[in-house]
Design a protein around this motif. Structure first.
Motif, mmCIF file in Angstrom:
data_model
loop_
_atom_site.group_PDB
_atom_site.id
_atom_site.type_symbol
_atom_site.label_atom_id
_atom_site.label_comp_id
_atom_site.label_asym_id
_atom_site.label_seq_id
_atom_site.Cartn_x
_atom_site.Cartn_y
_atom_site.Cartn_z
ATOM 1 N N UNK A 64 -36.754 -103.861 -61.311
ATOM 2 C CA UNK A 64 -37.118 -104.869 -60.385
ATOM 3 C C UNK A 64 -35.579 -105.985 -60.237
ATOM 4 N N UNK A 65 -36.058 -107.245 -59.991
ATOM 5 C CA UNK A 65 -35.594 -107.746 -59.663
ATOM 6 C C UNK A 65 -35.860 -109.678 -60.510
ATOM 7 N N UNK A 66 -35.328 -110.023 -60.698
ATOM 8 C CA UNK A 66 -35.939 -111.493 -61.755
ATOM 9 C C UNK A 66 -34.929 -112.862 -61.947
ATOM 10 N N UNK A 67 -35.779 -113.380 -62.056
ATOM 11 C CA UNK A 67 -34.938 -114.967 -62.085
ATOM 12 C C UNK A 67 -35.524 -115.915 -63.485
ATOM 13 N N UNK A 68 -34.441 -115.795 -64.552
ATOM 14 C CA UNK A 68 -35.196 -116.525 -66.095
ATOM 15 C C UNK A 68 -34.820 -118.091 -66.133
ATOM 16 N N UNK A 69 -35.640 -118.952 -66.799
ATOM 17 C CA UNK A 69 -34.573 -120.019 -67.525
ATOM 18 C C UNK A 69 -34.367 -119.540 -68.209
ATOM 19 N N UNK A 70 -33.209 -119.609 -68.486
ATOM 20 C CA UNK A 70 -32.234 -119.710 -70.094
ATOM 21 C C UNK A 70 -32.707 -119.720 -71.054
ATOM 22 N N UNK A 71 -33.316 -119.431 -72.818
ATOM 23 C CA UNK A 71 -33.442 -120.263 -73.981
ATOM 24 C C UNK A 71 -32.372 -119.653 -74.678
ATOM 25 N N UNK A 72 -31.308 -118.665 -74.782
ATOM 26 C CA UNK A 72 -30.971 -118.183 -75.771
ATOM 27 C C UNK A 72 -29.798 -116.632 -75.039
ATOM 28 N N UNK A 73 -28.817 -117.152 -75.200
ATOM 29 C CA UNK A 73 -27.354 -116.441 -74.835
ATOM 30 C C UNK A 73 -26.673 -115.722 -76.531
ATOM 31 N N UNK A 74 -26.333 -114.148 -76.220
ATOM 32 C CA UNK A 74 -25.654 -113.655 -77.344
ATOM 33 C C UNK A 74 -24.739 -112.850 -76.642
#
Length: 355
Positions: A64-74
């Motif tokens: 699927x395609x999703x757009x997320x509101x970023x909370x964390x990046x690793x």
């Protein structure tokens, strides 16, 4: 990094579509992204129902395609991926809105980023785009009985192999060709565009002759450099002498090493330098900053809720640039960045000395 599209949005935000082409690009992206950004891409996900129970799909995941509101990046260097987590705000399946999801961004995967880009983040994207055309470099350091292979990346150098073998000396000596053959195999696997062969004495010349006779495709990429050491110290000598710059116009590592050398020399002389948040903020307000030096990890931390400085780091960056200063964001992965960390994570080369 391939930048495929740019689109201005309302409120000074911009949508940029990128395709990371190397692990270096993924490393860059971790410092471009921050909480509150919107990131979108293709992914797979086990479907979750509104009652928070997993649907029994036998472990299968749905594309699927999703757009997320970023909370964390690793950034996971050894897994060659960037993990970006957050709440799903748009999706090809509306029943998944509001759930948490992690995008595993890998090389060659298209990613859309929506945010208000800061100047250093724009510069980082441009640097990654330009670096795509720079050759990958391997450094092989050789002496009697041992060889080391490192690769040069924008986030630092990385040891790929340590090889030991016969020295070719003594009553029971074996041919050194065993060592050189293994070295040739390792260098072929790196698939580098350029190779620097370094070390003390004449062993490296013998290694080059072997490679010319047996691995011509490797040999044609070689550049020779004399160093007093091998391994990490030998690599440091190669970088300090600017040998990598002969095949890459200028690497991130070499420029950072040059700036940190200038800084420490000026500090020792009591000359035109400032370090630490308050001193650098004062220098920015006076318009004295010629080049602002700031550590990537520290910059990201101070932009978030866990920041420790009493200053507004973005205001310092803006002020330095508005008054004609340049900004260099250091990598925490390499010794110059570690030196900068020891000085508080922020410093500046000044136009004039502040009393």
């Amino acid at each position: 990094m391939q930048i495929k599209d740019r689109e201005p949005l309302d409120g000074g935000r911009e949508r940029v579509t990128v395709v990371p082409e190397s692990v270096d690009d993924l490393w860059h992206l971790q410092y471009v992204l921050e909480p509150g950004d919107r990131v979108a891409g293709d992914t797979t996900r086990r479907i979750q129902r509104n009652d928070d129970q997993m649907r029994d799909t036998g472990g299968e995941r749905e594309h699927m395609w999703v757009a997320i509101a970023v909370e964390d990046i690793e950034f996971h260097k050894f897994a060659n991926r960037l993990r970006v987590g957050g709440e799903i705000v748009a999706c090809s399946r509306e029943d998944q809105l509001g759930f948490h999801h992690t995008l595993n961004v890998e090389e060659r995967e298209e990613l859309s980023i929506e945010k208000r880009f800061k100047p250093d983040q724009e510069a980082r994207l441009e640097e990654a785009e330009e670096a795509t055309e720079n050759p990958d470099v391997a450094i092989a350091t050789v002496e009697e009985g041992q060889a080391h292979v490192h690769t040069v990346a924008q986030y630092g150098t990385e040891e790929r192999a340590t090889i030991t073998g016969p020295t070719g000396k003594g009553e029971y000596a074996r041919e050194r060709s065993e060592l050189f053959a293994e070295l040739g195999d390792v260098l072929k696997r790196q698939d580098a565009d350029a190779i620097i062969l370094a070390g003390p004495g004449f062993t490296k010349q013998d290694a080059r002759k072997y490679l010319e006779d047996n691995e011509p495709a490797v040999a044609e990429k070689l550049t020779m450099v004399d160093t007093a050491s091998v391994g990490d110290r030998g690599v440091h000598e190669v970088l300090k002498r600017g040998a990598v710059a002969d095949v890459q116009q200028e690497t991130r590592i070499e420029s950072e090493a040059e700036y940190i050398d200038q800084l420490t020399e000026r500090i020792a002389q009591g000359a035109k330098a400032a370090y630490g948040p308050e001193a650098v903020q004062q220098a920015a307000e006076f318009g004295a900053i010629e080049r602002l030096l700031i550590l990537d990890d520290r910059l990201r931390k101070e932009r978030g809720p866990d920041g420790e400085w009493a200053i507004d780091v973005d205001q310092v960056v803006r002020t330095a640039e508005q008054k004609g200063g340049e900004v260099t964001v250091f990598s925490s992965e390499f010794p110059p960045g570690q030196q900068l960390s020891n000085l508080g994570g922020i410093a500046a080369l000044l136009r004039y000395r502040l009393e």
